[in-house]
Design an enzyme around this catalytic site. Structure first.
Site, PDB file in Angstrom:
ATOM      1  CE1 TYR A 157      -3.575   2.231   1.351  1.00  0.00           C
ATOM      2  CE2 TYR A 157      -3.804   1.944   0.178  1.00  0.00           C
ATOM      3  CZ  TYR A 157      -4.410   2.416   0.822  1.00  0.00           C
ATOM      4  OH  TYR A 157      -5.259   3.646   0.177  1.00  0.00           O
ATOM      5  CE  LYS A 164      -7.253   6.010   1.132  1.00  0.00           C
ATOM      6  NZ  LYS A 164      -8.852   6.859   0.055  1.00  0.00           N
TER       7      LYS A 164
HETATM    8  N1  LIG Z   1     -11.806  -0.229  -2.718  1.00  0.00           N
HETATM    9  C1  LIG Z   1     -10.949  -0.688  -1.337  1.00  0.00           C
HETATM   10  O1  LIG Z   1     -10.879  -1.821  -1.402  1.00  0.00           O
HETATM   11  C2  LIG Z   1     -10.984   0.906  -0.289  1.00  0.00           C
HETATM   12  C3  LIG Z   1     -10.785   0.266   0.240  1.00  0.00           C
HETATM   13  C4  LIG Z   1     -10.458   1.039   1.804  1.00  0.00           C
HETATM   14  C5  LIG Z   1     -10.811   2.915   0.958  1.00  0.00           C
HETATM   15  N2  LIG Z   1     -10.895   3.191  -0.349  1.00  0.00           N
HETATM   16  C6  LIG Z   1     -11.156   4.129  -0.903  1.00  0.00           C
HETATM   17  O2  LIG Z   1     -12.409   4.755  -1.536  1.00  0.00           O
HETATM   18  C7  LIG Z   1     -12.449   5.813  -2.469  1.00  0.00           C
HETATM   19  C8  LIG Z   1     -12.533   5.094  -3.926  1.00  0.00           C
HETATM   20  O3  LIG Z   1     -11.996   3.888  -3.825  1.00  0.00           O
HETATM   21  P1  LIG Z   1     -12.592   2.473  -5.177  1.00  0.00           P
HETATM   22  O4  LIG Z   1     -12.977   1.518  -4.157  1.00  0.00           O
HETATM   23  O5  LIG Z   1     -14.918   3.288  -5.268  1.00  0.00           O
HETATM   24  O6  LIG Z   1     -12.190   2.839  -6.257  1.00  0.00           O
HETATM   25  P2  LIG Z   1     -13.207   3.501  -7.981  1.00  0.00           P
HETATM   26  O7  LIG Z   1     -11.948   3.115  -8.948  1.00  0.00           O
HETATM   27  O8  LIG Z   1     -14.514   2.864  -7.898  1.00  0.00           O
HETATM   28  O9  LIG Z   1     -13.254   4.545  -7.332  1.00  0.00           O
HETATM   29  C9  LIG Z   1     -11.579   5.839  -7.123  1.00  0.00           C
HETATM   30  C10 LIG Z   1     -12.419   7.421  -7.759  1.00  0.00           C
HETATM   31  O10 LIG Z   1     -11.121   7.785  -7.638  1.00  0.00           O
HETATM   32  C11 LIG Z   1     -11.568   9.284  -8.740  1.00  0.00           C
HETATM   33  N3  LIG Z   1     -10.676   9.686  -9.379  1.00  0.00           N
HETATM   34  C12 LIG Z   1      -9.102   9.191  -9.486  1.00  0.00           C
HETATM   35  N4  LIG Z   1      -8.388  10.400  -9.679  1.00  0.00           N
HETATM   36  C13 LIG Z   1      -8.858  11.368  -9.597  1.00  0.00           C
HETATM   37  C14 LIG Z   1      -8.912  13.243  -9.550  1.00  0.00           C
HETATM   38  N5  LIG Z   1      -7.591  13.729 -10.180  1.00  0.00           N
HETATM   39  N6  LIG Z   1      -9.840  13.306 -10.142  1.00  0.00           N
HETATM   40  C15 LIG Z   1     -11.313  13.336  -9.712  1.00  0.00           C
HETATM   41  N7  LIG Z   1     -11.406  12.284  -9.490  1.00  0.00           N
HETATM   42  C16 LIG Z   1      -9.897  11.266  -8.988  1.00  0.00           C
HETATM   43  C17 LIG Z   1     -12.146   8.378 -10.359  1.00  0.00           C
HETATM   44  O11 LIG Z   1     -12.299   8.898 -10.462  1.00  0.00           O
HETATM   45  C18 LIG Z   1     -12.899   7.140  -9.228  1.00  0.00           C
HETATM   46  O12 LIG Z   1     -13.893   7.913  -9.381  1.00  0.00           O
HETATM   47  C19 LIG Z   1     -11.287   6.030  -2.212  1.00  0.00           C
HETATM   48  O13 LIG Z   1     -10.548   6.711  -1.747  1.00  0.00           O
HETATM   49  C20 LIG Z   1     -10.212   4.552  -1.830  1.00  0.00           C
HETATM   50  O14 LIG Z   1      -9.195   4.939  -1.929  1.00  0.00           O
HETATM   51  C21 LIG Z   1     -11.171   1.800  -1.486  1.00  0.00           C
HETATM   52  C1  LIG Z   2      -6.451  -2.503  -0.224  1.00  0.00           C
HETATM   53  C2  LIG Z   2      -5.687  -2.194  -1.247  1.00  0.00           C
HETATM   54  C3  LIG Z   2      -6.181  -0.921  -2.915  1.00  0.00           C
HETATM   55  C4  LIG Z   2      -7.480  -0.536  -2.758  1.00  0.00           C
HETATM   56  N1  LIG Z   2      -7.406   0.773  -2.185  1.00  0.00           N
HETATM   57  C5  LIG Z   2      -7.694   0.838  -0.364  1.00  0.00           C
HETATM   58  C6  LIG Z   2      -6.532   1.652  -2.080  1.00  0.00           C
HETATM   59  O1  LIG Z   2      -6.867   2.750  -1.383  1.00  0.00           O
HETATM   60  C7  LIG Z   2      -6.919   1.619  -3.768  1.00  0.00           C
HETATM   61  C8  LIG Z   2      -5.979   3.437  -4.320  1.00  0.00           C
HETATM   62  C9  LIG Z   2      -5.234   3.905  -5.241  1.00  0.00           C
HETATM   63  C10 LIG Z   2      -4.848   4.307  -6.015  1.00  0.00           C
HETATM   64  N2  LIG Z   2      -3.477   4.766  -7.356  1.00  0.00           N
HETATM   65  C11 LIG Z   2      -4.048   4.060  -7.756  1.00  0.00           C
HETATM   66  C12 LIG Z   2      -5.201   2.607  -7.290  1.00  0.00           C
HETATM   67  C13 LIG Z   2      -5.310   2.238  -6.536  1.00  0.00           C
HETATM   68  C14 LIG Z   2      -5.118   1.966  -9.001  1.00  0.00           C
HETATM   69  C15 LIG Z   2      -4.881   1.844  -9.998  1.00  0.00           C
HETATM   70  C16 LIG Z   2      -3.556   3.222  -9.887  1.00  0.00           C
HETATM   71  O2  LIG Z   2      -2.623   3.122 -10.985  1.00  0.00           O
HETATM   72  N3  LIG Z   2      -3.197   4.083  -9.056  1.00  0.00           N
HETATM   73  O3  LIG Z   2      -5.154  -1.022  -2.765  1.00  0.00           O
HETATM   74  C17 LIG Z   2      -3.856  -1.796  -2.567  1.00  0.00           C
HETATM   75  C18 LIG Z   2      -2.289  -1.749  -2.929  1.00  0.00           C
HETATM   76  C19 LIG Z   2      -1.486  -2.506  -2.385  1.00  0.00           C
HETATM   77  C20 LIG Z   2      -2.113  -3.509  -1.446  1.00  0.00           C
HETATM   78  C21 LIG Z   2      -3.123  -3.346  -0.518  1.00  0.00           C
HETATM   79  C22 LIG Z   2      -4.513  -2.559  -0.967  1.00  0.00           C
END
Ligand SMILES: NC(=O)c1ccc[n+]([C@@H]2O[C@H](COP(=O)([O-])OP(=O)(O)OC[C@H]3O[C@@H](n4cnc5c(N)ncnc54)[C@H](O)[C@@H]3O)[C@@H](O)[C@H]2O)c1
Ligand SMILES: Cc1c(CN(C)C(=O)CCc2cnc3c(c2)CCC(=O)N3)oc2ccccc12
Length: 264
Positions: A157, A164
């Protein structure tokens, strides 16, 4: 009558029907909120417009949070749609260059990757709050999405964990700054969910498996799980809550994984 009846909420970060923002929109719509959406990339306009229609909304705005002018424009356009102001927004945005969230932390560390991760994933939340402030009505509520990697070392991560941690600190400083105005600021720390942001993350399937086998609830969390808690935090039911990071992770963050095997 839903517990969000009469509330006008902006939801960012809806990219697909697996997005956490999609689960949040579903719960907020179910509870009677009026919704607006922002997305990044003109090429997604039609898709987001269709998603908005699912939630009886025609309000979709393009906004790349890496651009101050775009953030300003978003809230100017929202003011036109909602002249009396609105009741909060969901920050569901995270991004780091791929090399910054893979492999060894130091191998993937760079000034540019660190800058981008913090700009898009952390700075954008207080930046949006500042731009939204003149339009926020009494008892408004802001919610952002974080991950356990802010508080613990999670392999790969990496730079996102640092971003974060900054995001979670911004929840506390925003809460202090906006509390006297009656505006609440909270975060949700969600367990791993297979969304587009998770796609292409090596070993994500293994992470989901470790999670579902060790979390007290013995299952992965869903965008519905997160959506319901977000809707609650955005509502007046959470009127006494601000500055909090609420874990929606099946209890995983409280478990010592790899400790004494249960069957010994
Ligand atoms: N999926 C997971 O495991 C997980 C767990 C905990 C927290 N999160 C957090 O939840 C949030 C949503 O992620 P998700 O998992 O729904 O994935 P997702 O890819 O559906 O959403 C990520 C969003 O970030 C937006 N984004 C990226 N760069 C941007 C920019 N420059 N301007 C505006 N928007 C931008 C993308 O357009 C997308 O809509 C993120 O903050 C992610 O870190 C995800
Ligand atoms: C959980 C988990 C996530 C999901 N999560 C909490 C996240 O916050 C993912 C956020 C994210 C941020 N930047 C990028 C990407 C994902 C993939 C595409 C890209 O080019 N850049 O991501 C991981 C990455 C490594 C280890 C665990 C995790």
């Amino acid at each position: 009558m839903g517990f969000l009846a009469g509330k006008r909420l902006l939801i960012t970060g809806l990219l697909s029907n697996r997005s956490i923002a999609y689960g949040i929109a579903k719960a907020c719509h179910r509870e009677g909120a009026e919704l607006a959406f922002s997305y990044v990339g003109e090429r997604f306009k039609d898709r987001i417009t269709e998603f908005a229609a699912e939630f009886d909304s025609k309000l979709v705005f393009e906004c790349d949070v890496g651009d101050d002018a775009a953030i300003e424009r978003l809230f100017v356009e929202l003011k036109t749609a909602w002249p009396e102001g609105f009741d909060g927004f969901v920050h569901s945005i995270g991004f780091a260059p791929r090399e910054a969230i893979a492999g060894d932390f130091l191998d993937g560390l760079s000034r540019e990757g660190f800058r981008i991760a913090h700009d898009i994933s952390a700075y954008s939340f207080p930046a949006m709050a500042k731009a939204a402030l003149p339009s926020l009505r009494d008892n408004a509520s802001l919610v952002t999405l974080s991950y356990l990697g802010a508080m613990r070392y999670v392999p790969a991560y990496n730079t996102m964990g640092l971003a974060k941690a900054s995001l979670e600190a911004s929840v506390r400083y925003l809460a202090a700054s906006l509390g006297p105005k009656g505006i609440r600021v909270n975060g949700i720390s969600a367990g791993p969910i297979k969304t587009l942001a998770a796609s292409g993350i090596k070993g994500f399937g293994k992470l989901l498996d470790i999670f579902s086998r060790n979390a007290p609830l013995r299952r992965n969390v869903t965008i519905e799980d997160v959506g319901n808690v977000a809707a609650f935090l955005l509502s007046d039911l959470a009127a006494g809550m601000t500055s909090e990071i609420t874990y929606v992770d099946g209890g995983f963050s409280h478990v010592m994984v790899g400790g004494m095997p249960e069957d010994e």
